[in-house]
Design a protein around this motif. Structure first.
Motif, mmCIF file in Angstrom:
data_model
loop_
_atom_site.group_PDB
_atom_site.id
_atom_site.type_symbol
_atom_site.label_atom_id
_atom_site.label_comp_id
_atom_site.label_asym_id
_atom_site.label_seq_id
_atom_site.Cartn_x
_atom_site.Cartn_y
_atom_site.Cartn_z
ATOM 1 N N LEU A 42 -21.057 -4.090 33.765
ATOM 2 C CA LEU A 42 -20.956 -2.729 34.310
ATOM 3 C C LEU A 42 -21.801 -2.516 35.556
ATOM 4 N N GLU A 43 -23.027 -3.045 35.536
ATOM 5 C CA GLU A 43 -23.923 -2.753 36.664
ATOM 6 C C GLU A 43 -24.207 -3.971 37.525
ATOM 7 N N GLY A 44 -23.743 -5.155 37.068
ATOM 8 C CA GLY A 44 -23.898 -6.363 37.881
ATOM 9 C C GLY A 44 -25.058 -7.233 37.458
ATOM 10 N N ASN A 45 -24.881 -8.547 37.653
ATOM 11 C CA ASN A 45 -25.931 -9.538 37.396
ATOM 12 C C ASN A 45 -26.509 -9.481 35.990
ATOM 13 N N GLN A 46 -25.636 -9.282 35.009
ATOM 14 C CA GLN A 46 -26.071 -9.287 33.617
ATOM 15 C C GLN A 46 -25.579 -10.567 32.960
ATOM 16 N N ALA A 47 -26.454 -11.261 32.233
ATOM 17 C CA ALA A 47 -26.027 -12.441 31.482
ATOM 18 C C ALA A 47 -25.598 -12.012 30.080
ATOM 19 N N VAL A 48 -24.417 -12.453 29.660
ATOM 20 C CA VAL A 48 -23.891 -12.103 28.345
ATOM 21 C C VAL A 48 -23.764 -13.387 27.539
ATOM 22 N N ASP A 49 -24.794 -13.668 26.731
ATOM 23 C CA ASP A 49 -24.825 -14.896 25.934
ATOM 24 C C ASP A 49 -23.838 -14.739 24.783
ATOM 25 N N THR A 50 -22.892 -15.668 24.691
ATOM 26 C CA THR A 50 -21.771 -15.492 23.769
ATOM 27 C C THR A 50 -21.471 -16.787 23.035
ATOM 28 N N PHE A 51 -21.211 -16.653 21.737
ATOM 29 C CA PHE A 51 -20.850 -17.814 20.928
ATOM 30 C C PHE A 51 -19.625 -17.445 20.103
ATOM 31 N N PHE A 52 -18.766 -18.424 19.853
ATOM 32 C CA PHE A 52 -17.535 -18.180 19.102
ATOM 33 C C PHE A 52 -17.490 -19.091 17.875
ATOM 34 N N LEU A 53 -17.090 -18.520 16.745
ATOM 35 C CA LEU A 53 -16.866 -19.321 15.544
ATOM 36 C C LEU A 53 -15.468 -19.026 15.021
ATOM 37 N N ASP A 54 -14.821 -20.033 14.456
ATOM 38 C CA ASP A 54 -13.530 -19.811 13.820
ATOM 39 C C ASP A 54 -13.753 -18.867 12.629
ATOM 40 N N ALA A 55 -13.015 -17.778 12.587
ATOM 41 C CA ALA A 55 -13.274 -16.759 11.564
ATOM 42 C C ALA A 55 -12.919 -17.242 10.159
ATOM 43 N N ARG A 56 -11.965 -18.173 10.060
ATOM 44 C CA ARG A 56 -11.527 -18.646 8.748
ATOM 45 C C ARG A 56 -12.428 -19.753 8.228
ATOM 46 N N ASP A 57 -13.031 -20.511 9.142
ATOM 47 C CA ASP A 57 -13.896 -21.623 8.750
ATOM 48 C C ASP A 57 -14.988 -21.751 9.809
ATOM 49 N N THR A 58 -16.146 -21.140 9.513
ATOM 50 C CA THR A 58 -17.186 -21.049 10.545
ATOM 51 C C THR A 58 -17.874 -22.389 10.810
ATOM 52 N N ALA A 59 -17.504 -23.431 10.045
ATOM 53 C CA ALA A 59 -17.993 -24.774 10.382
ATOM 54 C C ALA A 59 -17.368 -25.249 11.694
ATOM 55 N N GLU A 60 -16.242 -24.645 12.067
ATOM 56 C CA GLU A 60 -15.608 -24.944 13.351
ATOM 57 C C GLU A 60 -16.027 -23.856 14.332
ATOM 58 N N ARG A 61 -16.616 -24.264 15.447
ATOM 59 C CA ARG A 61 -17.140 -23.267 16.378
ATOM 60 C C ARG A 61 -17.075 -23.792 17.796
ATOM 61 N N TYR A 62 -17.457 -22.952 18.744
ATOM 62 C CA TYR A 62 -17.391 -23.311 20.160
ATOM 63 C C TYR A 62 -18.131 -24.618 20.427
ATOM 64 N N CYS A 63 -17.529 -25.451 21.247
ATOM 65 C CA CYS A 63 -18.152 -26.704 21.637
ATOM 66 C C CYS A 63 -18.175 -26.804 23.162
ATOM 67 N N ALA A 64 -19.371 -26.620 23.729
ATOM 68 C CA ALA A 64 -19.514 -26.672 25.188
ATOM 69 C C ALA A 64 -19.115 -28.046 25.718
#
Ligand code: ZN
Length: 227
Positions: A42-64
């Motif tokens: 909204l105001e600029g230059n904000q870092a939004v730290d975000t992680f994703f997990l599979d909702a059905r099986d959270t053992a599967e998640r984002y892999c950079a």
């Protein structure tokens, strides 16, 4: 997938559910396959730290690592397939008016603040604690073991020709956004970074807005799936 590839969206915000996440606050919610998800700086230059997990099986998640390797680029932008630890697409970035997003810099933590900026910085708010707090409050039986390397939307971490990481004042600006379609049902874990010791937030953490579109509810009425 060019660097600084600016791709505006055709989605109409008046048909979206809109959520404000204050500076330093956290957000953990389930999004469903077929939804579209936008984060607005909204105001600029904000870092939004975000992680994703599979909702059905959270053992599967984002892999950079998988995401970087499969697209052959260290920056995330339009066209990026956000891939899981099992190599499956969780989301796909379909619009981006910032141009690129980091996934190398990780999340700030009490420990790293202390090591990098001084002992007295330990009690300061940080993304890792926000992640843990969001997970504890979710009632989903998630713990610190469930966190991996995250995405830093809008954060500018250029890599020098020598391979050095450089945390710099952002390339984002007020109103810039990144938008993704949801491929699999996912838990989205956000820490709207409270960091004050480096320029990732332009020294001034600010709110972001989240927009969610349902393909099955074009009227834009408030839908039941964002809890
Ligand atoms: Zn942070």
């Amino acid at each position: 997938m060019a660097m600084n590839g600016i791709t505006p969206s055709n989605m109409d915000p008046k048909h979206a559910t809109r959520i404000l996440v204050q500076a330093g606050d956290h957000w953990l919610h389930e999004l469903h396959a077929g939804q579209t998800f936008r984060i607005v700086d909204l105001e600029g230059n904000q870092a939004v730290d975000t992680f994703f997990l599979d909702a059905r099986d959270t053992a599967e998640r984002y892999c950079a690592q998988t995401t970087i390797r499969e697209q052959g680029s260290i920056h995330l932008t339009t066209g990026t397939r956000i891939l899981s630890t099992r190599g499956r697409e969780l989301l796909r970035i379909v619009a981006d008016t910032c141009g690129r997003h980091d996934t190398l810099g990780g999340a700030c933590a009490a420990e790293s603040n202390q090591v990098r900026y001084g002992l007295e910085k330990r009690p300061m708010h940080n993304c890792r604690d926000s992640f843990l707090l969001a997970m504890a409050r979710s009632g989903r039986n998630l713990t610190k073991r469930d966190i991996g390397a995250n995405v830093n939307f809008f954060m500018n971490v250029p890599v020098t020709p020598e391979g050095k990481l450089d945390f710099q004042d952002g390339i984002s600006a007020a109103g810039k956004y990144v938008e993704m379609t949801v491929t699999r049902d996912v838990l989205v874990l956000i820490s709207n970074c409270p960091q004050l010791n480096n320029p990732c937030n332009g020294w001034n953490p600010t709110p972001v807005e989240l927009l969610v579109w349902d393909p099955w509810r074009p009227s834009g009425a408030r839908h039941p799936h964002v809890h």
